[in-house]
Design a protein around this motif. Structure first.
Motif, PDB file in Angstrom:
ATOM      1  N   GLY A  25      15.130  34.476  -8.006  1.00 36.09           N
ATOM      2  CA  GLY A  25      14.600  33.109  -8.028  1.00 36.09           C
ATOM      3  C   GLY A  25      15.437  32.172  -8.876  1.00 36.09           C
ATOM      4  N   VAL A  29      17.179  28.555  -8.386  1.00 38.11           N
ATOM      5  CA  VAL A  29      17.001  27.461  -9.351  1.00 38.11           C
ATOM      6  C   VAL A  29      18.367  26.935  -9.789  1.00 38.11           C
ATOM      7  CG1 VAL A  29      16.220  26.888 -11.698  1.00 38.11           C
ATOM      8  CG2 VAL A  29      14.730  28.220 -10.173  1.00 38.11           C
ATOM      9  N   LEU A  75      10.516  32.772  -1.083  1.00 39.36           N
ATOM     10  CA  LEU A  75      10.067  31.904  -2.168  1.00 39.36           C
ATOM     11  C   LEU A  75       8.680  31.348  -1.846  1.00 39.36           C
ATOM     12  CD1 LEU A  75      13.424  30.039  -2.770  1.00 39.36           C
ATOM     13  CD2 LEU A  75      12.493  31.968  -4.057  1.00 39.36           C
ATOM     14  N   VAL A  79      12.668  24.832  -1.785  1.00 36.88           N
ATOM     15  CA  VAL A  79      13.340  24.325  -2.991  1.00 36.88           C
ATOM     16  C   VAL A  79      14.562  23.505  -2.567  1.00 36.88           C
ATOM     17  CG1 VAL A  79      14.300  24.939  -5.241  1.00 36.88           C
ATOM     18  CG2 VAL A  79      12.573  26.416  -4.191  1.00 36.88           C
ATOM     19  N   LEU A  88       9.834  25.671  -9.333  1.00 37.79           N
ATOM     20  CA  LEU A  88      10.033  27.092  -9.057  1.00 37.79           C
ATOM     21  C   LEU A  88      10.242  27.863 -10.357  1.00 37.79           C
ATOM     22  CD1 LEU A  88      10.357  29.518  -7.180  1.00 37.79           C
ATOM     23  CD2 LEU A  88      12.793  28.885  -6.950  1.00 37.79           C
ATOM     24  N   GLU A  91       6.979  28.421 -11.959  1.00 36.18           N
ATOM     25  CA  GLU A  91       6.223  29.411 -11.174  1.00 36.18           C
ATOM     26  C   GLU A  91       6.738  30.822 -11.423  1.00 36.18           C
ATOM     27  OE1 GLU A  91       3.320  30.567  -8.260  1.00 36.18           O
ATOM     28  OE2 GLU A  91       3.582  28.702  -9.360  1.00 36.18           O
ATOM     29  N   ALA A 155       3.255  22.773  -2.075  1.00 37.44           N
ATOM     30  CA  ALA A 155       3.500  24.166  -2.422  1.00 37.44           C
ATOM     31  C   ALA A 155       2.545  25.043  -1.633  1.00 37.44           C
ATOM     32  CB  ALA A 155       3.285  24.381  -3.915  1.00 37.44           C
TER      33      ALA A 155
END
Length: 178
Positions: A25, A29, A75, A79, A88, A91, A155
């Protein structure tokens, strides 16, 4: 292996799975985050890699075979930009905190202290990303939603859980993809 040791190993494997998903993830990002927060994202990425490696060693020390990372993970939402990347990151930290909460419950001694430290670190990073805190980091059932916070517009709900993560309170729900 006793039932207690088996639960500890399962909790370690779940935490390892969560760290694999967090590392993935944070790769997303890092590719979308604005320059002003790139160092923060890199620091979090490095922290999750270090935790992942430590957990793999702990699993081996208990006689287990560390769960491998999936080639990819679904995901929880799209994103496309820096704003979504920040969301994200928060999260990811919430979900990792939930898994460490489970490990705190399953572990004893030094392993419990290490899990509590990881939970605290994830909760602090989530606060930094989000700009605010939740009442009980790692305990989603106390906060009212699956991830422990109200969902942001657009989301979607988490799509599944990491294999081996049995607790409902916060398993990282980035689903491995083929």
């Amino acid at each position: 292996m006793s039932e207690t040791e088996g639960r500890r190993l399962d909790a370690l494997q779940a935490a390892l799975s969560a760290e694999h998903a967090a590392v993935y993830g944070y790769g997303v990002v890092g590719g979308r985050i604005g320059e002003e927060r790139r160092t923060e994202a890199r620091t979090a990425y490095d922290a999750h890699r270090a935790r992942r490696d430590a957990l793999a060693r702990e699993v081996r020390d208990l006689g287990g075979e560390p769960v491998a990372a999936a080639a990819g993970y679904a995901l929880p939402f799209s994103v496309p930009d820096s704003v979504a990347a920040v969301r994200l990151a928060a999260e990811l930290e919430d979900r990792v905190a939930g898994v460490y909460s489970d490990l705190v419950r399953a572990a004893e001694g030094d392993r419990r202290a290490s899990a509590a430290a990881a939970l605290r670190e994830a909760a602090v990073r989530a606060v930094r990303w989000r700009g605010g805190s939740v009442a009980f980091p790692g305990l989603a059932e106390r906060a009212g939603t699956a991830s422990g916070q109200d969902s942001a517009p657009g989301a979607s709900a988490p799509s599944g859980s990491v294999p081996g993560a049995s607790a409902p309170s916060g398993s990282v729900s980035a689903t491995p993809t083929a």
